[in-house]
Design a protein around this motif. Sequence first.
Motif, mmCIF file in Angstrom:
data_model
loop_
_atom_site.group_PDB
_atom_site.id
_atom_site.type_symbol
_atom_site.label_atom_id
_atom_site.label_comp_id
_atom_site.label_asym_id
_atom_site.label_seq_id
_atom_site.Cartn_x
_atom_site.Cartn_y
_atom_site.Cartn_z
ATOM 1 N N SER A 200 0.816 -1.253 -0.044
ATOM 2 C CA SER A 200 0.187 0.058 -0.065
ATOM 3 C C SER A 200 0.869 1.180 -0.068
ATOM 4 O O SER A 200 0.365 2.271 -0.140
ATOM 5 C CB SER A 200 -0.948 0.060 1.173
ATOM 6 O OG SER A 200 -1.832 -0.937 1.055
ATOM 7 N N ARG A 201 2.089 1.312 0.247
ATOM 8 C CA ARG A 201 2.876 2.359 0.276
ATOM 9 C C ARG A 201 3.241 2.907 -1.150
ATOM 10 O O ARG A 201 3.320 2.203 -2.333
ATOM 11 C CB ARG A 201 4.385 1.898 0.528
ATOM 12 C CG ARG A 201 5.302 2.947 0.856
ATOM 13 C CD ARG A 201 6.724 2.466 1.164
ATOM 14 N NE ARG A 201 6.838 1.808 2.367
ATOM 15 C CZ ARG A 201 6.879 2.345 3.699
ATOM 16 N NH1 ARG A 201 7.026 3.643 3.902
ATOM 17 N NH2 ARG A 201 6.860 1.515 4.734
ATOM 18 N N ALA B 213 0.922 7.474 2.478
ATOM 19 C CA ALA B 213 2.112 8.141 1.931
ATOM 20 C C ALA B 213 1.961 9.223 3.119
ATOM 21 O O ALA B 213 1.038 9.361 4.044
ATOM 22 C CB ALA B 213 2.145 9.145 0.653
ATOM 23 N N PHE B 214 3.155 9.954 3.323
ATOM 24 C CA PHE B 214 3.538 10.888 4.281
ATOM 25 C C PHE B 214 3.442 12.171 3.948
ATOM 26 O O PHE B 214 4.054 12.710 2.969
ATOM 27 C CB PHE B 214 4.784 10.564 5.134
ATOM 28 C CG PHE B 214 5.038 9.006 5.664
ATOM 29 C CD1 PHE B 214 4.505 8.943 6.757
ATOM 30 C CD2 PHE B 214 5.197 8.064 4.914
ATOM 31 C CE1 PHE B 214 4.601 7.539 7.243
ATOM 32 C CE2 PHE B 214 5.318 6.782 5.356
ATOM 33 C CZ PHE B 214 4.717 6.514 6.593
ATOM 34 N N LEU B 215 2.500 13.007 4.530
ATOM 35 C CA LEU B 215 2.623 14.642 4.405
ATOM 36 C C LEU B 215 2.914 15.141 5.828
ATOM 37 O O LEU B 215 2.444 14.865 6.799
ATOM 38 C CB LEU B 215 1.281 14.971 4.099
ATOM 39 C CG LEU B 215 0.767 16.475 3.586
ATOM 40 C CD1 LEU B 215 1.693 16.950 2.412
ATOM 41 C CD2 LEU B 215 -0.696 16.467 3.725
ATOM 42 N N ARG C 110 1.480 9.964 8.611
ATOM 43 C CA ARG C 110 0.957 9.166 7.707
ATOM 44 C C ARG C 110 -0.436 9.276 7.239
ATOM 45 O O ARG C 110 -1.260 9.435 8.034
ATOM 46 C CB ARG C 110 1.246 7.715 8.358
ATOM 47 C CG ARG C 110 0.855 6.383 7.442
ATOM 48 C CD ARG C 110 1.023 5.163 8.490
ATOM 49 N NE ARG C 110 1.097 4.024 7.466
ATOM 50 C CZ ARG C 110 0.063 3.337 7.282
ATOM 51 N NH1 ARG C 110 -1.092 3.705 7.754
ATOM 52 N NH2 ARG C 110 0.228 2.102 6.434
ATOM 53 N N HIS C 111 -0.764 9.367 6.075
ATOM 54 C CA HIS C 111 -2.174 9.817 5.642
ATOM 55 C C HIS C 111 -2.612 8.197 4.959
ATOM 56 O O HIS C 111 -1.692 7.883 3.639
ATOM 57 C CB HIS C 111 -2.170 10.849 4.689
ATOM 58 C CG HIS C 111 -2.234 12.105 5.463
ATOM 59 N ND1 HIS C 111 -1.063 12.221 6.294
ATOM 60 C CD2 HIS C 111 -2.928 12.990 5.710
ATOM 61 C CE1 HIS C 111 -1.177 13.679 6.746
ATOM 62 N NE2 HIS C 111 -2.475 14.119 6.654
ATOM 63 N N GLU D 30 5.272 12.155 0.617
ATOM 64 C CA GLU D 30 6.512 11.484 0.578
ATOM 65 C C GLU D 30 6.403 9.984 0.918
ATOM 66 O O GLU D 30 5.343 9.519 1.322
ATOM 67 C CB GLU D 30 7.580 11.878 1.700
ATOM 68 C CG GLU D 30 7.820 13.251 1.483
ATOM 69 C CD GLU D 30 8.729 13.795 0.677
ATOM 70 O OE1 GLU D 30 9.360 12.803 -0.393
ATOM 71 O OE2 GLU D 30 9.320 14.774 0.327
ATOM 72 N N THR D 31 7.131 9.019 0.201
ATOM 73 C CA THR D 31 6.980 7.756 0.395
ATOM 74 C C THR D 31 7.471 7.120 1.727
ATOM 75 O O THR D 31 6.840 6.362 2.540
ATOM 76 C CB THR D 31 7.772 6.906 -0.594
ATOM 77 O OG1 THR D 31 7.504 7.229 -1.964
ATOM 78 C CG2 THR D 31 7.665 5.319 -0.677
ATOM 79 N N GLU D 32 8.528 7.961 2.383
ATOM 80 C CA GLU D 32 9.014 7.562 3.731
ATOM 81 C C GLU D 32 8.597 8.795 4.505
ATOM 82 O O GLU D 32 8.574 9.960 3.944
ATOM 83 C CB GLU D 32 10.112 7.167 3.626
ATOM 84 C CG GLU D 32 10.492 5.737 2.700
ATOM 85 C CD GLU D 32 10.283 4.773 3.231
ATOM 86 O OE1 GLU D 32 9.956 4.437 4.316
ATOM 87 O OE2 GLU D 32 10.432 3.622 2.332
ATOM 88 N N VAL D 33 8.975 8.582 5.871
ATOM 89 C CA VAL D 33 8.976 9.697 6.902
ATOM 90 C C VAL D 33 10.238 10.441 6.483
ATOM 91 O O VAL D 33 11.222 9.644 6.635
ATOM 92 C CB VAL D 33 8.681 9.298 8.146
ATOM 93 C CG1 VAL D 33 8.564 10.383 9.055
ATOM 94 C CG2 VAL D 33 7.290 8.497 8.206
ATOM 95 N N LEU D 34 10.267 11.529 6.547
ATOM 96 C CA LEU D 34 11.572 12.472 6.235
ATOM 97 C C LEU D 34 11.798 13.071 7.868
ATOM 98 O O LEU D 34 10.927 13.464 8.590
ATOM 99 C CB LEU D 34 11.363 13.724 5.414
ATOM 100 C CG LEU D 34 11.201 12.764 3.989
ATOM 101 C CD1 LEU D 34 11.030 14.145 2.894
ATOM 102 C CD2 LEU D 34 12.198 12.095 3.554
#
Length: 317
Positions: free
Chosen positions: A217-218, A239-241, A245-246, A313-317
Amino acid sequence: MRDKLNIVFMGTPDFSVPCLHALAKSGHRVQAVFTQPDKPKGRGYKLIPTPVKAAAQAYGIPVYQPLSLRKGEDAARALETLRALQPDLIVVVAYGQILPVEVLELPAFGCVNIHASLLPKYRGAAPIQWCILNGETETGVTSMQMAQGLDTGDMLLAESLSIGEEETSGQLHDRLSELGAKVLLETVAGICQGTLTPVPQDDALSCYASMIRKDMSRIDFTKPAQEIHNLIRGITGFAFLRGKRHKLLRSALSQRTADPALAGTIVDAKDLTIACGDGHCIRILELQAEGGKRLKTEDFLRGNSIENGMKFETEVL
């Protein structure tokens, strides 16, 4: 020819329930229902009956919940029960257990399975999700005479339906479950009348619809817009905004284009349009922030300060 059959029904989730309803109202005798054991849910770990068990109890149909049909004392007792019932037919709809050969060969008319795809494509556990993930525009339901392989038995009847451009796997699931009930009744009628012609599956045309994994699901917004849209429709994406995580629950393809280098960037904050890696964009229609409620985009935007240039973003920054 037979007017009515003695039937044992095997199924577990919501998808199976319309088929059980159809059989219970058809005039055929549903002798028993086999379903998976109850599972604990919630904070109190209260045992919750499967949807099929709840439906069977409403009709007063005896329910059996063996841990396994293949090994152990439960399997031996289940086989003994089935032999005592002497069903004419066993109907299997998303039961969740593999039937041993002793069960497959027990009924006079064998075992019939209702499968949520147009076989031989999408054999396996998750045909509905994989149809959408792969961008199929058509799917359907197939009834088949069960064999020892996984969804490899001879096909009996099939009926198709179109998949909407924005249709989710949940919406498709509900339509296919109702279609499955229709195909099942037609199949049972064909068995009674002796009018069915089994058709062997062409293994060369098959593909395996494996279980869905959480990591699938990523969302990687460098992928094409259509692929991302299909992922959201098929299994729900995330994804991450701003480090949060959203879940992205519903989407639509946009007519807007954007520089592929902006992949993941919000290019229109008014309707949450996001750039993708092929220069096309998608609009998010529903989403859920971490710890929040599922919201339509317009409601989400009223409660969150979102601006052009922010990036998923795909990953947490």
